[in-house]
Design a protein around this motif. Structure first.
Motif, mmCIF file in Angstrom:
data_model
loop_
_atom_site.group_PDB
_atom_site.id
_atom_site.type_symbol
_atom_site.label_atom_id
_atom_site.label_comp_id
_atom_site.label_asym_id
_atom_site.label_seq_id
_atom_site.Cartn_x
_atom_site.Cartn_y
_atom_site.Cartn_z
ATOM 1 N N PHE A 116 1.648 -2.920 17.466
ATOM 2 C CA PHE A 116 2.605 -1.856 17.776
ATOM 3 C C PHE A 116 1.953 -0.534 18.170
ATOM 4 O O PHE A 116 2.649 0.424 18.465
ATOM 5 N N GLY A 117 0.625 -0.473 18.184
ATOM 6 C CA GLY A 117 -0.047 0.757 18.599
ATOM 7 C C GLY A 117 -0.078 1.790 17.500
ATOM 8 O O GLY A 117 0.404 2.912 17.685
ATOM 9 N N GLY A 118 -0.683 1.450 16.356
ATOM 10 C CA GLY A 118 -0.635 2.334 15.206
ATOM 11 C C GLY A 118 -1.872 3.154 14.945
ATOM 12 O O GLY A 118 -1.852 4.045 14.094
ATOM 13 N N TYR A 119 -2.959 2.887 15.636
ATOM 14 C CA TYR A 119 -4.197 3.612 15.355
ATOM 15 C C TYR A 119 -4.193 4.992 16.016
ATOM 16 O O TYR A 119 -3.739 5.163 17.141
ATOM 17 N N ALA A 120 -4.753 5.961 15.298
ATOM 18 C CA ALA A 120 -4.823 7.320 15.826
ATOM 19 C C ALA A 120 -5.667 7.387 17.092
ATOM 20 O O ALA A 120 -5.453 8.263 17.939
ATOM 21 N N SER B 97 0.819 -1.211 0.000
ATOM 22 C CA SER B 97 0.000 0.000 0.000
ATOM 23 C C SER B 97 0.853 1.261 0.000
ATOM 24 O O SER B 97 0.359 2.342 -0.311
ATOM 25 N N GLY B 98 2.122 1.136 0.404
ATOM 26 C CA GLY B 98 2.948 2.313 0.579
ATOM 27 C C GLY B 98 2.995 2.773 2.016
ATOM 28 O O GLY B 98 3.624 3.777 2.340
ATOM 29 N N GLY B 99 2.332 2.031 2.917
ATOM 30 C CA GLY B 99 2.398 2.318 4.334
ATOM 31 C C GLY B 99 3.534 1.561 4.994
ATOM 32 O O GLY B 99 4.226 0.751 4.368
ATOM 33 N N LEU B 100 3.713 1.798 6.275
ATOM 34 C CA LEU B 100 4.844 1.236 7.006
ATOM 35 C C LEU B 100 4.790 -0.292 7.061
ATOM 36 O O LEU B 100 5.794 -0.962 6.835
ATOM 37 N N ASP B 101 3.624 -0.858 7.371
ATOM 38 C CA ASP B 101 3.530 -2.298 7.588
ATOM 39 C C ASP B 101 3.791 -3.090 6.312
ATOM 40 O O ASP B 101 4.640 -3.989 6.278
ATOM 41 N N LYS C 147 3.900 8.316 20.506
ATOM 42 C CA LYS C 147 4.387 8.055 19.149
ATOM 43 C C LYS C 147 3.861 6.702 18.684
ATOM 44 O O LYS C 147 4.227 5.667 19.219
ATOM 45 N N THR C 148 2.994 6.730 17.694
ATOM 46 C CA THR C 148 2.429 5.483 17.192
ATOM 47 C C THR C 148 3.521 4.629 16.548
ATOM 48 O O THR C 148 4.383 5.133 15.834
ATOM 49 N N LYS C 149 3.493 3.332 16.849
ATOM 50 C CA LYS C 149 4.427 2.339 16.306
ATOM 51 C C LYS C 149 5.893 2.709 16.577
ATOM 52 O O LYS C 149 6.768 2.424 15.750
ATOM 53 N N TYR C 150 6.139 3.295 17.717
ATOM 54 C CA TYR C 150 7.476 3.818 17.991
ATOM 55 C C TYR C 150 8.555 2.750 17.855
ATOM 56 O O TYR C 150 9.526 2.918 17.110
ATOM 57 N N ILE C 151 8.398 1.629 18.552
ATOM 58 C CA ILE C 151 9.475 0.631 18.565
ATOM 59 C C ILE C 151 9.585 -0.078 17.214
ATOM 60 O O ILE C 151 10.680 -0.462 16.788
ATOM 61 N N PHE C 152 8.477 -0.235 16.533
ATOM 62 C CA PHE C 152 8.494 -0.849 15.201
ATOM 63 C C PHE C 152 9.286 0.032 14.232
ATOM 64 O O PHE C 152 10.117 -0.446 13.454
#
Length: 629
Positions: free
Chosen positions: A368-372, A261-265, A533-538
């Protein structure tokens, strides 16, 4: 990747029933079909051949006929387990993961589940003792349903095939319907069908010739916080596990590609897969022609170019939406949480023309805690702590000063925040998160008087609390992500499974590995969700794999569908009018026709309420009204 069916406690007279059940699962396994019955069981299987194409046929039995296995999914670490079994004296007739699982179950019984790294649903039978076992993978990647009628128990990969059994009929389950009206998913083991239940993720059922004996949870999230290791340790360990999961999941005897998709995951998964394969990988994406708000393909193309992938793209249309949605509701068995299943199906169709296995990035937001909404929840917590000088958690995970730099992420979430702040400010954590995930907070205004009286919001909240208030989750972020892992993620994985299986494609999700989840759930919350910070450690773990323009994005879309534009006129508007304002819907007695008409005609928009009502009506028409054919 297959379809499995059967009564694990039956006889030869059930062959005809199992054969009928198999017909409705042909899409799950176009390569082969098998049916085996014996004393006390009858198993059916549809096969999509991925590993050991020539062999590995199912149901699989031992030479003496005592043990029988029917299995859907993949055991990714089957080569390692096979070598261990060989060293202990086992002999194999095939190179399939099915035979490895069979041998493990014979040796270890239910304890074999602790050794498996994979996605799976299976039934195992011992004809000597009459004992049987139904099991599902830890995250619910592969589906498994069952229904009990008297002394008989039927199981299947999809609900619809259960209705081929003569004494099982589709009837609405009001408890699960209340869940759907609120969350647009059903909680725990419930389904929208009365008498049909899920084998929950991470669980197995044991029974014998007398019937079902017990349900056991063999894997669960672990929140015993590890305060001994540093952030550097968690980052390095996470990267090691991510790369190993990708290494295991690219094992295939058929062509393999990836969603991008072009996103991080998805970018992380595609990048790691490309590194391990050492050759060009095909990647698949979708975009809409209705403007930049529905098109993030530029990011996907840039990532594809960086990793040397062959880029393939599709543009779904309004005409396809109207044509596909009723078929997709049938494929899903139940109404679904969002319109993203439509473009996901179109992209899966594209992928199926080129590969037989595709990797995706599902699970990253929940792990990883990615939702707003997590950031919104902690913004309220930070305000509460700053104003009242109190803290509900052991220490300040997110302070007001630390969260401020991350708030620009919320620019696109103004409607959600306006609704969230409207009332209930500074209530308990469970009440506040309930408001954040309530898909239809004003649903009562859409219901008929009878349905309003039957709808029990307090009961729904109590069901929510049972999941949300996990006794080991002390921090808000762990409570939120735990709820999502247990409820919303399985609903997303249901979409992942059905849209891929509808086109005979195997979908794999490398981020969903129990080793990864165990690492993240035991990580100190203030480290995992540093400053909101969403997905910080990822991000810290994969920062050298992913281009900066992907890593620093603040405009990730998900997969939005331009239904607002399509609702303004044309074929989609006509389709929605006909479905929701037609005679079947008006006579159903669930939604008030005038309220629906006001929502559709006067507001001229397409929101969660219309989506939920549309899916429910199409589901009722196809399943409950007798339109199963």
């Amino acid at each position: 990747m297959c379809g499995i069916i059967g009564p694990p406690a039956a006889g030869d007279e059930w062959q005809e029933t199992v054969g009928a059940m198999m017909k409705s699962l042909a899409h799950r396994g176009p390569d082969d079909a098998g049916l085996t019955s014996g004393k006390g069981f009858a198993f059916g299987h549809r096969r999509l051949s991925i590993i050991d194409l020539e062999h590995g046929k199912q149901p699989m039995q031992t030479v003496d006929g005592r043990y029988t296995l029917v299995f859907n999914g993949e055991i990714y670490n089957y080569l390692e387990l096979r070598n261990q079994l060989i060293q202990q004296g086992s002999r194999f007739r095939t190179f399939s993961d099915t035979e490895v699982l069979l041998q493990l179950l014979i040796r270890d019984g239910e304890q074999a589940l602790e050794l498996l790294n994979g996605m799976f649903a299976f039934a195992f039978h011992d004809s000597e003792t009459g004992k049987w076992l139904l099991a599902r993978d830890p995250f619910g990647i592969k589906p498994l349903y069952y229904s009990k009628k008297g002394d008989s128990l039927y199981f299947s990969s999809e609900i619809k095939s259960l209705f081929s059994a003569s004494d099982i009929r589709p009837r609405q389950n009001w408890k699960a319907l209340q869940h759907y009206l609120t969350f647009q998913v059903s909680l725990s083991e419930e389904t929208l069908f009365d008498g049909v239940k899920k084998v929950e993720p991470g669980c197995y059922i044991v029974g014998n010739r007398s019937g079902m004996q017990k349900i056991v949870r063999y894997w669960d999230t672990n929140y015993q916080i590890d305060n001994h290791h540093t952030e550097e340790y968690f980052k390095d360990r996470l990267l090691t596990l991510l790369e190993d999961s990708a290494r295991l999941q690219i094992r295939s005897d058929v062509p393999l590609g990836a969603y991008l998709s072009g996103g991080l995951d998805s970018s992380s998964v595609a990048s790691m897969a490309a590194d391990h394969l050492g050759s060009s990988i095909k990647v698949f994406t979708g975009r809409f022609a209705e403007g930049p708000a529905y098109d993030e393909s530029a990011y996907a193309r840039q990532v594809a170019e960086k990793i040397g992938a062959e880029y393939l793209e599709v543009v779904p249309t309004a005409e396809q939406f109207v044509d596909c949605l009723p078929k997709l509701i049938y494929a899903m068995d139940e109404p679904v949480a969002g319109p993203g299943l439509f473009p996901q199906y179109i992209v899966s169709s594209l992928a199926s023309e080129h590969v037989k296995v595709v990797l995706g990035g599902q699970g990253g937001d929940e792990i990883f805690g990615g939702y707003a909404r997590y950031l919104i929840g902690y913004l309220e917590q930070a305000l509460k702590g700053a104003i009242f000088e109190t803290q509900e958690e052991a220490q300040h995970i997110v302070t007001l000063s630390s969260i401020i730099p991350n708030l620009p992420l919320l620019k696109e979430y103004r409607p959600l925040m306006q609704r969230f702040w409207h009332d209930g400010l500074f209530d308990d954590m469970d009440a506040r998160y309930f408001r954040l995930i309530d898909r239809s907070p004003d649903v009562e205004t859409l219901l008929t008087a009878d349905a309003r009286r039957a709808y029990n919001r307090e009961e729904v909240f109590a069901d929510f609390q049972q999941v949300f208030n996990h006794p080991d989750t002390k921090s808000y972020v762990n409570k939120m992500t735990h709820f999502d892992l247990k409820t919303l993620l399985p609903a997303l994985l249901q979409v992942e499974d059905r849209v891929s299986m509808a086109v005979s494609l195997e979908s794999r999700v490398p981020l969903l590995d129990t080793r990864i989840v165990d690492l993240i759930t035991t990580m100190p919350p203030q480290m995992k969700f540093q400053g909101g910070k969403t997905k910080y450690i990822f991000k810290q773990a994969v920062k050298n794999l992913i281009p900066a323009y992907v890593m620093n994005r603040k405009d990730k879309m998900g997969f939005p569908v331009p239904l607002k534009e399509w609702m303004e006129n044309g074929i989609v508007r006509d389709f929605i009018h006909e479905t929701l304002l037609g005679k079947p819907s008006r006579d159903r007695g669930l939604f008030d026709p005038k309220a629906l008409e006001d929502l559709i005609v006067k507001e001229k928009t397409f929101g969660r309420q219309i989506w939920g009502a549309l899916c429910l009506e199409l589901w009722h028409q196809r399943f409950i009204d007798g339109g199963m054919a």
